[in-house]
Each structure stands twice: as structure tokens, then as C-alpha cells.
Design a protein around this motif. Structure first.
Motif, short mmCIF file in Angstrom:
data_model
loop_
_atom_site.label_atom_id
_atom_site.label_comp_id
_atom_site.label_asym_id
_atom_site.label_seq_id
_atom_site.Cartn_x
_atom_site.Cartn_y
_atom_site.Cartn_z
N LEU A 16 0.85 -1.19 0.00
CA LEU A 16 0.00 0.00 0.00
C LEU A 16 0.89 1.24 0.00
N TYR A 17 0.72 2.08 -1.02
CA TYR A 17 1.43 3.35 -1.11
C TYR A 17 0.43 4.47 -0.80
N THR A 18 0.80 5.36 0.10
CA THR A 18 -0.10 6.45 0.47
C THR A 18 0.58 7.79 0.24
N THR A 19 -0.19 8.76 -0.16
CA THR A 19 0.28 10.14 -0.26
C THR A 19 -0.80 11.05 0.32
N LEU A 20 -0.39 12.21 0.78
CA LEU A 20 -1.36 13.18 1.28
C LEU A 20 -0.86 14.60 1.04
N ILE A 21 -1.80 15.48 0.84
CA ILE A 21 -1.54 16.92 0.75
C ILE A 21 -2.44 17.59 1.78
N GLU A 22 -1.86 18.47 2.57
CA GLU A 22 -2.59 18.98 3.73
C GLU A 22 -2.26 20.46 3.94
N TYR A 23 -3.28 21.25 4.23
CA TYR A 23 -3.09 22.67 4.54
C TYR A 23 -3.76 22.97 5.88
N GLU A 24 -3.00 23.61 6.78
CA GLU A 24 -3.51 23.96 8.11
C GLU A 24 -3.35 25.47 8.31
N PHE A 25 -4.31 26.08 9.02
CA PHE A 25 -4.22 27.51 9.27
C PHE A 25 -5.02 27.85 10.54
N ALA A 26 -4.65 28.96 11.16
CA ALA A 26 -5.32 29.44 12.37
C ALA A 26 -5.90 30.82 12.09
N PRO A 27 -7.22 30.94 11.85
CA PRO A 27 -7.83 32.25 11.59
C PRO A 27 -7.88 33.14 12.81
N ILE A 28 -7.99 32.52 13.99
CA ILE A 28 -7.90 33.23 15.26
C ILE A 28 -7.03 32.40 16.20
N SER A 29 -6.56 33.01 17.27
CA SER A 29 -5.68 32.30 18.20
C SER A 29 -6.38 31.12 18.84
N ARG A 30 -5.65 30.01 18.93
CA ARG A 30 -6.05 28.76 19.57
C ARG A 30 -7.05 27.93 18.77
N LEU A 31 -7.45 28.42 17.59
CA LEU A 31 -8.38 27.67 16.75
C LEU A 31 -7.71 27.35 15.42
N PHE A 34 -7.74 25.04 11.63
CA PHE A 34 -8.53 24.33 10.63
C PHE A 34 -7.57 23.59 9.70
N GLU A 35 -8.10 22.52 9.09
CA GLU A 35 -7.27 21.71 8.20
C GLU A 35 -8.10 21.17 7.04
N VAL A 36 -7.49 21.15 5.86
CA VAL A 36 -8.05 20.50 4.68
C VAL A 36 -7.02 19.49 4.18
N GLU A 37 -7.45 18.24 3.96
CA GLU A 37 -6.50 17.20 3.57
C GLU A 37 -7.08 16.34 2.46
N LEU A 38 -6.22 15.98 1.51
CA LEU A 38 -6.56 15.03 0.44
C LEU A 38 -5.61 13.83 0.55
N PRO A 39 -6.09 12.70 1.08
CA PRO A 39 -5.25 11.50 1.18
C PRO A 39 -5.54 10.51 0.04
N PHE A 40 -4.49 9.96 -0.55
CA PHE A 40 -4.61 9.00 -1.65
C PHE A 40 -4.02 7.65 -1.23
N SER A 41 -4.59 6.57 -1.78
CA SER A 41 -4.08 5.22 -1.54
C SER A 41 -3.91 4.49 -2.87
N TYR A 42 -2.74 3.85 -3.04
CA TYR A 42 -2.45 3.08 -4.24
C TYR A 42 -2.04 1.67 -3.82
N TYR A 43 -2.66 0.65 -4.45
CA TYR A 43 -2.44 -0.74 -4.06
C TYR A 43 -1.71 -1.47 -5.18
N SER A 44 -0.70 -2.25 -4.79
CA SER A 44 0.09 -3.02 -5.75
C SER A 44 0.14 -4.48 -5.28
N PRO A 45 -0.41 -5.44 -6.05
CA PRO A 45 -0.43 -6.85 -5.60
C PRO A 45 0.97 -7.45 -5.57
N LEU A 46 1.18 -8.35 -4.63
CA LEU A 46 2.43 -9.09 -4.58
C LEU A 46 2.39 -10.23 -5.58
#
Length: 298
Positions: free
Chosen positions: A84-99, A101-113
Motif C-alpha cells: 500500500l502506497y499512500t500520499t497526502l496533501i494537507e493545509y492547516e491555518f489558524a484564523p484566530i488564536s487557539r483555533l 482548521f485543516e483541509v486534507e486530500l489522502p490518496f491510496s495506491y495498491y500493488s499486488p504481490l
């Protein structure tokens, strides 16, 4: 002559102990300066914690307004029947202090043995769209402790090969969580991340549930944000328990760029065997990974 020789040996020991004590004091001084620059330079309060690399948090605990972070992750998991090969792209930000947010795109690629049919293993896919938030409701520099709650919602998607015959959103995953982090002295860090994961199928309306308990122990290198540590990812289901031990390290390679390297060792090898994961962390506008310059009197 014997007493003279003994005096020289004793003097050597005293000098060695003095040098060790001076080195210890110098490291403590570097840590104090570094923590003050990173943690105490402005309000509101924020505690410098070593945070896990595999189960990533949504921005820092006690995040301050305007902080941002990009993550790119690459992983490989060795299973009994496929890789199993995995990749992800993720962006995090704080619009106000202590809060955060995150947006993430995770991908999975499968290769048989070898000898395994491709149709008998899961199909490659964009796992889904992850939207998350995290709020640090308690931050104490005095007690070196942070507490936070958060929520992750994942719109899960079908395999690429089923796009034409299946709904675009195949399921929803709901994941509220709680975090407690503590820094002991200047260099030792512990963190607890726990909460349920509830998945509900859009097609069958079937609901499944598991409980995550992730405990973390790290040692942060004096005067830096580099660390080595262990992450224990535990998963509880009705009649099953799985745990993966993940030794890891994080290294600053520029003022605002870090790389994290993680290995995964499952306690029970039912399906999953060894794994590895690399996370590249970029913090725009942040310049606090370099060891502070010490100015000595002439």
C-alpha cells in the motif's frame, strides 16, 4: 610522590565534573533562550510541544492567529497480499488564536504481490476529503500543559475503478477527539490523542465504530525543534485490538522547513507488516527552527 599523583588524578576528576556541569548549564541556557524566542515572544500563551508525526494534529496546540502550515506525506505499508502506497496533501491555518482548521486530500495506491490477482485486492482511490478543526481550550506556560478538543469529518470516496457505477461520496466518517500534552522540564514531552471513529455508509446505511487511543513520548534536542520519539497507535474494536509502534524523528532543514521520518512496527501481524512514512512540513512566515545565536560578553 604517591600523594602528588593522587592529587593530579583528583584534580582531573574535578575538572571533568566542572566541564560536564558547565556543558549542562550551557544546554539549559540555550533551551531557555530558544523556548523564550519560540514560545514566550508574544501573547496569547503557547507551550512548545513535540507533536506526533503520523497522527498529525490540526495546527499547533495553542496556535496563534495567522499561523499556517503545508504538509506533504509519503508512506509505504507492507501487507500480506499487497503493498500500500499512500500520499497526502494537507493545509492547516489558524484564523484566530487557539483555533486551527485543516483541509486534507489522502490518496491510496495498491500493488499486488507476486501471484496475487489485482482484482482480489482493494482498488486505488482518493480516500476522501478531510475537513478538521481543533480548539485549545487550556494553555498554561506555567504548567507546560495544553488541552484541546477537535473534530474531523471525512467525505469518503469510492475506488477509481468504481467512479462510473458508484456514488461520488460512498460514506461519512465522524471523528471527535481530545488531546492532552505536557512538557516535562525542557526536553521531554508526552501527549495523548483519543476519540471514536464512526463510519456510516451512504449506500447500505451500515455503521461501524472503533476507538483510537494514541500515546506519544518524545525527546526534543536541546536548542532546536528536532526530536526523536515513539508513537503508539492503538485501535479498539468490539472483538479486536491492534497496535502499531512508530519510532520517529523530526529534523529542521531550514528556518521554516522540517522533515519527519516514521517507521511502523505492528504488534500483531494479522495483515499489516512493516511500514514507513515521511512527512515534509513547510510553515510560511515561520523562522524559529534554527538554534538561537548566543551573544557573549567580550
Amino acid at each position: 610522590m604517591r600523594y602528588l599523583l593522587l592529587s593530579f588524578v583528583l584534580l582531573g576528576f574535578l575538572q571533568s565534573f566542572g566541564q560536564m556541569d558547565s556543558l549542562k548549564q550551557e544546554k539549559q541556557r540555550i533551551d531557555s533562550i530558544y523556548i523564550k524566542e519560540v514560545q514566550d515572544k508574544r501573547k496569547p500563551d503557547k507551550v512548545l510541544h513535540a507533536e506526533p508525526l503520523f497522527i498529525d494534529l490540526i495546527r499547533d496546540l495553542g496556535a496563534r492567529k495567522g499561523e499556517r502550515e503545508w504538509n506533504i506525506g509519503l508512506g509505504l505499508t507492507d501487507n500480506n497480499r499487497y503493498d500500500l502506497y499512500t500520499t497526502l496533501i494537507e493545509y492547516e491555518f489558524a484564523p484566530i488564536s487557539r483555533l486551527g482548521f485543516e483541509v486534507e486530500l489522502p490518496f491510496s495506491y495498491y500493488s499486488p504481490l507476486g501471484g496475487i490477482s489485482k482484482d482480489s485486492i482493494p482498488g486505488s482511490k482518493l480516500n476522501g476529503l478531510k475537513l478538521a478543526t481543533q480548539y485549545s481550550f487550556f494553555v498554561s506556560e506555567k504548567h507546560k500543559t495544553s488541552l484541546a478538543i477537535g473534530y474531523i469529518h471525512e467525505f469518503m470516496m469510492p475506488e477509481f475503478r468504481n467512479y462510473k457505477s458508484s456514488r461520488f461520496i460512498s460514506a461519512h466518517q465522524f471523528n471527535p477527539f481530545f488531546i492532552a500534552a505536557k512538557r516535562w522540564d525542557n526536553n521531554f514531552h508526552t501527549l495523548l490523542y483519543t476519540g471514536p471513529q464512526i463510519e456510516r455508509s451512504v449506500i447500505t446505511h451500515h455503521t461501524s465504530k472503533n476507538w483510537q487511543v494514541n500515546t506519544n513520548f518524545h525527546y526534543m534536542i536541546p536548542g532546536t525543534r528536532n526530536f526523536v520519539g515513539m508513537e503508539f497507535n492503538k485501535d479498539f474494536r468490539k472483538k479486536d485490538f491492534d497496535m502499531v509502534i512508530r519510532p520517529q524523528m523530526r529534523v529542521g532543514i531550514a528556518d521554516n522547513l522540517l522533515i519527519g521520518i516514521v517507521a511502523g512496527v505492528p504488534v500483531k501481524r494479522e495483515n499489516q507488516r512493516f511500514s514507513s512514512f515521511v512527512r515534509l512540513i513547510y510553515e510560511p512566515g515561520q523562522k524559529h527552527h534554527r538554534q538561537p545565536r548566543l551573544v557573549t560578553a567580550p
